[in-house]
Design a protein around this motif. Structure first.
Motif: not given
Length: 179
Positions: A60-61, A65, A73, A53, A56-57, A68, A63, A76, A50
């Motif tokens: 992923h915004q 919630f 994770a 995510k 790197n929102i 990952l 997607e 990234e 979390l």
């Protein structure tokens, strides 16, 4: 842990102690297993999937919630590859060989490294966005195997709240949290 018949009291103490972080990816699943196996609640759980995510929102915004996974994770955030072959292709309730023990150790080490990098990165992200990212969005306690969040009331008393109280959870997209 599946073969242990009597759990040491020290393990229960570690799991329930509020000041000891328990870090992982998708750790809510582990909390459920801990309850089923030990009938023990777990406190101060941190989901680095979390955290990744949130960090790197922008990517992923749109997607749901959900955390990952460890591989995503690690890729990234740390730019490393974690081979999940042993996690997927093995019955973890059986005897573990050295390769599986190595994978479990790697999983723990990568989760810790993710936390060490993401904690200050999220603080920087807060300054960049001009908005707070409360730790309640990625850390929680577990009661009876179910996640509960903690927040301060007006009088400073901690009250339990659930993910149903969080707008990003209830609508599935990151929108912020109402307190």
């Amino acid at each position: 842990m599946n073969k242990i018949r009597a759990y040491p009291s020290e393990l229960r103490c570690i799991l329930t102690f509020d000041t000891i972080l328990k870090i992982g990816v998708g750790i809510v699943n582990d909390a459920q297993v801990i309850w089923e196996d030990l009938r023990t609640d777990a406190n101060h759980l941190v989901d680095v999937g979390l955290m990744a995510k949130l960090w790197n929102i922008d990517k992923h915004q749109e997607e749901d919630f959900t955390p990952l996974n460890l591989g995503a994770a690690a890729s990234e955030v740390l730019n490393i590859t974690v081979d999940k072959v042993y996690q997927k292709d093995f019955d973890w309730k059986g005897d573990l060989n050295s390769a599986h023990r190595m994978y479990a150790a790697l999983n723990a080490a990568v989760s810790l490294r993710l936390y060490e990098k993401l904690r200050p990165a999220l603080e920087s992200k807060e300054m960049e966005l001009g908005k707070a990212i409360p730790s309640q969005w990625f850390s929680f306690n577990a009661r009876l195997g179910e996640p509960t969040r903690r927040m301060k009331s007006v009088r400073g008393v901690e009250l339990p709240w659930s993910t149903r109280d969080c707008t990003w959870y209830s609508v599935g997209k990151f929108q912020g949290c109402q307190f």
